[in-house]
Design a protein around this motif. Structure first.
Motif, PDB file in Angstrom:
ATOM      1  N   ILE A 269       0.965  -1.103  -0.026  1.00  0.00           N
ATOM      2  CA  ILE A 269       0.039  -0.121   0.050  1.00  0.00           C
ATOM      3  C   ILE A 269       0.696   1.225  -0.144  1.00  0.00           C
ATOM      4  CG2 ILE A 269      -1.743   1.353   1.459  1.00  0.00           C
ATOM      5  CD1 ILE A 269      -2.929  -1.366   2.273  1.00  0.00           C
ATOM      6  N   GLU A 270       1.794   1.237   0.882  1.00  0.00           N
ATOM      7  CA  GLU A 270       2.407   2.454   0.824  1.00  0.00           C
ATOM      8  C   GLU A 270       3.719   2.613  -0.429  1.00  0.00           C
ATOM      9  OE1 GLU A 270       5.347   1.808   4.103  1.00  0.00           O
ATOM     10  OE2 GLU A 270       3.556   2.128   5.776  1.00  0.00           O
ATOM     11  N   ALA A 271       3.853   1.674  -0.934  1.00  0.00           N
ATOM     12  CA  ALA A 271       4.701   1.584  -2.261  1.00  0.00           C
ATOM     13  C   ALA A 271       3.808   2.210  -3.460  1.00  0.00           C
ATOM     14  CB  ALA A 271       5.233   0.147  -2.600  1.00  0.00           C
ATOM     15  N   PHE A 272       2.587   1.656  -3.528  1.00  0.00           N
ATOM     16  CA  PHE A 272       1.817   2.075  -4.717  1.00  0.00           C
ATOM     17  C   PHE A 272       0.712   3.202  -4.500  1.00  0.00           C
ATOM     18  CE2 PHE A 272       3.616  -2.135  -5.278  1.00  0.00           C
ATOM     19  CZ  PHE A 272       4.609  -2.038  -6.405  1.00  0.00           C
ATOM     20  N   LYS A 273       0.491   3.545  -3.262  1.00  0.00           N
ATOM     21  CA  LYS A 273      -0.737   4.423  -3.150  1.00  0.00           C
ATOM     22  C   LYS A 273      -0.380   5.813  -3.864  1.00  0.00           C
ATOM     23  CE  LYS A 273      -3.174   6.566   0.688  1.00  0.00           C
ATOM     24  NZ  LYS A 273      -3.479   6.677   2.223  1.00  0.00           N
ATOM     25  N   SER A 274      -1.454   6.059  -4.495  1.00  0.00           N
ATOM     26  CA  SER A 274      -1.177   7.407  -5.286  1.00  0.00           C
ATOM     27  C   SER A 274      -1.647   8.512  -4.441  1.00  0.00           C
ATOM     28  CB  SER A 274      -1.919   7.328  -6.428  1.00  0.00           C
ATOM     29  OG  SER A 274      -3.396   7.215  -6.306  1.00  0.00           O
ATOM     30  N   GLY A 275      -2.811   8.318  -3.642  1.00  0.00           N
ATOM     31  CA  GLY A 275      -3.021   9.591  -2.832  1.00  0.00           C
ATOM     32  C   GLY A 275      -4.418  10.087  -3.470  1.00  0.00           C
ATOM     33  N   PHE A 276      -4.786   9.484  -4.786  1.00  0.00           N
ATOM     34  CA  PHE A 276      -5.922  10.162  -5.393  1.00  0.00           C
ATOM     35  C   PHE A 276      -7.281   9.507  -4.892  1.00  0.00           C
ATOM     36  CE2 PHE A 276      -2.849  11.159  -8.473  1.00  0.00           C
ATOM     37  CZ  PHE A 276      -2.878  12.421  -8.556  1.00  0.00           C
ATOM     38  N   GLU A 277      -8.278   9.993  -5.050  1.00  0.00           N
ATOM     39  CA  GLU A 277      -9.622   9.306  -4.789  1.00  0.00           C
ATOM     40  C   GLU A 277     -10.293   8.431  -5.781  1.00  0.00           C
ATOM     41  OE1 GLU A 277     -12.206  12.205  -3.469  1.00  0.00           O
ATOM     42  OE2 GLU A 277     -11.037  12.774  -1.760  1.00  0.00           O
ATOM     43  N   PRO A 278     -10.845   7.461  -5.899  1.00  0.00           N
ATOM     44  CA  PRO A 278     -11.338   6.587  -6.985  1.00  0.00           C
ATOM     45  C   PRO A 278     -12.279   7.484  -7.859  1.00  0.00           C
ATOM     46  CG  PRO A 278     -11.764   5.390  -4.759  1.00  0.00           C
ATOM     47  CD  PRO A 278     -11.125   6.809  -4.473  1.00  0.00           C
ATOM     48  N   PRO A 279     -12.369   7.034  -9.079  1.00  0.00           N
ATOM     49  CA  PRO A 279     -13.236   8.010  -9.770  1.00  0.00           C
ATOM     50  C   PRO A 279     -14.695   7.626  -9.452  1.00  0.00           C
ATOM     51  CG  PRO A 279     -12.531   5.771 -11.117  1.00  0.00           C
ATOM     52  CD  PRO A 279     -11.740   6.113  -9.997  1.00  0.00           C
ATOM     53  N   GLY A 280     -15.494   8.707  -9.957  1.00  0.00           N
ATOM     54  CA  GLY A 280     -17.050   8.515  -9.623  1.00  0.00           C
ATOM     55  C   GLY A 280     -17.839   8.046 -10.395  1.00  0.00           C
ATOM     56  N   ASP A 281     -19.074   8.002 -10.342  1.00  0.00           N
ATOM     57  CA  ASP A 281     -20.072   7.545 -11.425  1.00  0.00           C
ATOM     58  C   ASP A 281     -20.112   8.353 -12.882  1.00  0.00           C
ATOM     59  OD1 ASP A 281     -20.509   5.283  -9.763  1.00  0.00           O
ATOM     60  OD2 ASP A 281     -22.345   6.422  -8.962  1.00  0.00           O
ATOM     61  N   ILE A 282     -19.954   7.712 -13.853  1.00  0.00           N
ATOM     62  CA  ILE A 282     -20.216   8.607 -15.346  1.00  0.00           C
ATOM     63  C   ILE A 282     -21.952   8.668 -15.460  1.00  0.00           C
ATOM     64  CG2 ILE A 282     -20.021   8.414 -17.629  1.00  0.00           C
ATOM     65  CD1 ILE A 282     -17.244   6.748 -17.035  1.00  0.00           C
ATOM     66  N   ASP A 283     -22.091   9.903 -15.721  1.00  0.00           N
ATOM     67  CA  ASP A 283     -23.667  10.201 -15.716  1.00  0.00           C
ATOM     68  C   ASP A 283     -24.120   9.658 -17.236  1.00  0.00           C
ATOM     69  OD1 ASP A 283     -23.766  11.842 -13.715  1.00  0.00           O
ATOM     70  OD2 ASP A 283     -23.086  13.377 -14.694  1.00  0.00           O
ATOM     71  N   PHE A 284     -25.348   9.423 -17.074  1.00  0.00           N
ATOM     72  CA  PHE A 284     -25.851   9.036 -18.318  1.00  0.00           C
ATOM     73  C   PHE A 284     -26.082   9.880 -19.592  1.00  0.00           C
ATOM     74  CE2 PHE A 284     -29.832   7.934 -20.782  1.00  0.00           C
ATOM     75  CZ  PHE A 284     -29.601   6.865 -21.438  1.00  0.00           C
ATOM     76  N   GLU A 285     -25.730   9.487 -20.715  1.00  0.00           N
ATOM     77  CA  GLU A 285     -25.908  10.433 -21.696  1.00  0.00           C
ATOM     78  C   GLU A 285     -27.205  10.028 -22.618  1.00  0.00           C
ATOM     79  OE1 GLU A 285     -22.296  11.387 -24.027  1.00  0.00           O
ATOM     80  OE2 GLU A 285     -21.324  11.238 -22.239  1.00  0.00           O
TER      81      GLU A 285
END
Length: 618
Positions: A269-285
């Motif tokens: 976890i310490e080696a590869f953790k990016s610090g970003f948050e996971p992507p959210g849902d994509i809106d329906f088009e």
């Protein structure tokens, strides 16, 4: 039980047997030598095996040994090295205690055996000489007896013959008496020789030979005892190293027991953790009905239209998809101007020349089409310099401040760099303190050395320390910036990829207007977060500074005026002559150079190219 009494007549067999005993001893010596060679070869192979799997210094493998499992494996390799050392000890001890000792003993044994059998042969030769003397005396006594009998018979015959004179008879009688006297002398000599032989023979078989054979028997028994002791030493040499080998195996077991799977998982976890948050849902088009797309204040196009306002990291993005895009796809956007070149103007007037990105009035494509095009685009590396850039990014080479890494990994790299610099500073300060003490000693005792001789080195150390401290301050500033950004992520990133932003303006604007249609505005502030991981433009500037300029392959003449407003392009005036350093690769752009400091891309349709013949052939 004595060979002298039991084997008094087996001189030749004893000689063969003792020689066989020496051969057995030499065979055992050869066996031990081969065993020592095997031990040495085994130890060498173990050491080579341990060395083969040791981590390379200053390599990626060395970083892998921070996990408990790999550290246990490293401990196993070290213990195997010690294990190999014990086999070398076995070889050395066997060589010194067995092979060397037995080799010297065999030489002494051969000399002793030679001496004993020499005495035995000498005694045999003496008894044989006595026997020959006895036989000669016996034959002489027999001959004299026969001649005395013949002389006596001849005397009696002459004495009975009346026709023989008295003088002849007297002569025959004297001859017979002489022969009888000679026979008596021979008899006495034979008797004396016989007694002497019997005495010598008794001494030979009851004194000399038993003594010699007894010495040979003792010699053979010592040989047997010696080979037994050597075999016992053979086992003891192995037994002596068993405790140490046991300790090596215990350490391997201890290292195996120290493996902590939970700790290793945390290290991953310490080696590869990016610090970003996971992507959210994509809106329906919804494409079933036309939708009015309005421009919101938080969209990318708005931030673009306000003249590249400072990106913010506050707010949670739900549509951040770029962390899953491969590097080679990002590089395809960074190598050359991604947009198609503008068509040549209808007239040569500068006002008719369309410059910059494509017109915003062009029909916008749906977000899904843009995203698919972005995900499936292949990298376009148009020159060796761009290829080197792509390889450097792929191999992990990045800018000095590690701004190409995710925040968490960047913080770790910066902290590691600060620690290394502090260690270097401490080393330099230790050297400076030592030289200062040396200078004080020289000042107090001039005969020991010249105090001025260390001034130059002290000045160098001072300069080095100052440079290192400046480096530490620089990296600590970047580290403070990252650490201040990580919790809130509201500060402006230190550097952005202007090249990427300029080359993808049209695509970003289109995507921004598509995203504005989402009811919750989940795609706002995407540009600021995406540019955080883009490779900074300064990375390419550093590489351009370090690389050799590309050779010219021809010249060109500007047919129209082109104002290079985008990153990577260059402005030219109508009729201007320039150098061509890279042909059109099919994307509509030609790379030219004005001087050593000015080069860039222009639309191929805006220039007339004159390539050198040699360049065409090559």
């Amino acid at each position: 039980m004595s060979w002298g009494t039991e084997l008094w007549d087996q001189f030749d067999n004893l000689e063969k047997h003792t020689q066989w005993g020496i051969d057995v001893l030499e065979k055992y010596i050869k066996f031990v030598k081969e065993r020592t060679e095997i031990e040495l070869s085994y130890a060498k192979q173990l050491r080579n095996l341990s060395k083969k799997y040791q981590p390379k210094k200053n390599s990626k493998e060395e970083e892998e040994y921070r996990y408990t499992s790999t550290r246990a494996f490293l401990a196993t390799l070290n213990e195997m090295n010690d294990y190999a050392g014990q086999h070398e000890v076995i070889s050395e001890n066997m060589t010194s205690l067995i092979t060397g000792e037995l080799t010297r003993y065999v030489q002494e044994l051969k000399q002793e055996r030679k001496s004993h059998f020499h005495d035995g042969r000498k005694a045999q030769q003496h008894i044989e000489t006595c026997w020959k003397q006895l036989e000669a005396s016996k034959r002489r006594f027999e001959r004299d007896c026969k001649e005395a009998d013949r002389a006596q018979q001849y005397f009696e015959k002459m004495d009975a013959d009346i026709n023989v004179t008295k003088a002849d008879v007297e002569k025959a009688r004297q001859q017979a008496q002489l022969r009888h006297q000679m026979a008596e002398d021979s008899k006495a000599e034979y008797s004396s020789t016989l007694q002497k032989f019997n005495s010598e023979q008794h001494d030979h078989y009851y004194t000399h030979i038993p003594n010699i054979f007894q010495k040979i028997q003792e010699m053979e028994e010592r040989r047997i005892v010696k080979i037994g002791e050597s075999m016992k030493t053979f086992a003891e040499v192995d037994r002596q190293v068993i405790p140490i080998i046991g300790k090596c195996l215990d350490e391997i077991t201890k290292a195996a027991e120290s493996i902590d799977h939970k700790n290793d998982s945390q290290l991953v976890i310490e080696a590869f953790k990016s610090g970003f948050e996971p992507p959210g849902d994509i809106d329906f088009e919804d494409f079933t009905q036309p939708m009015k797309r309005t421009v919101s204040e938080s969209s990318l196009s708005n931030s673009r239209g306000e003249g590249k306002s400072e990106p913010k990291f506050g707010g949670k993005s739900k549509g951040k998809l770029w962390p899953f895009i491969k590097k080679n796809k990002l590089m395809s956007l960074l190598t050359s101007p991604h947009q198609p070149p503008p068509p040549p103007p209808a007239s040569a007037s500068p006002s008719a020349v369309p410059n910059g990105p494509q017109s915003p009035k062009q029909q916008k494509e749906p977000l899904s089409h843009r995203f698919n095009e972005f995900m499936t685009s292949k990298p376009k590396i148009h020159c060796f310099r761009s290829l080197k850039r792509g390889l450097s990014l792929k191999l992990g080479a990045g800018p000095e401040d590690f701004s190409n890494l995710p925040p968490e990994q960047r913080r770790k790299k910066l902290q590691q760099k600060v620690d290394e610099l502090n260690k270097d500073i401490q080393k330099e300060m230790d050297q400076r303190d030592a030289l200062t003490k040396m200078k004080d000693v020289y000042i107090k005792n001039p005969q020991m050395g010249d105090a001025a001789s260390v001034d130059h080195r002290l000045a160098e150390l001072g300069q080095n320390i100052e440079k290192l401290r400046l480096e530490v301050q620089k990296f600590e500033g970047w580290l403070a910036e990252v650490e201040g950004r990580l919790p809130m992520r509201t500060e402006q990133p230190r550097r952005q990829s202007g090249l990427y932003e300029a080359q993808n303006t049209s695509a970003v604007n289109s995507c921004a207007q598509d995203r504005e249609s989402s009811p919750d505005g989940s795609y706002t502030e995407e540009q600021s977060q995406e540019t955080e991981m883009k490779v900074p433009a300064t990375d390419f500037d550093d590489e351009f500074d370090d690389e050799e300029p590309l050779p010219t392959i021809g010249t060109c003449k500007a047919l129209y005026t082109f104002e290079g407003q985008n990153e990577g392009t260059i402005s030219v005036a109508e009729g201007e002559m320039l150098y061509v350093i890279e042909e059109d690769k099919g994307d509509g752009w030609t790379r030219i150079r004005r001087n050593e400091d000015e080069e860039g891309y222009v639309p191929t349709s805006y220039v007339e190219v004159y390539l050198d013949k040699n360049a065409k052939d090559s």
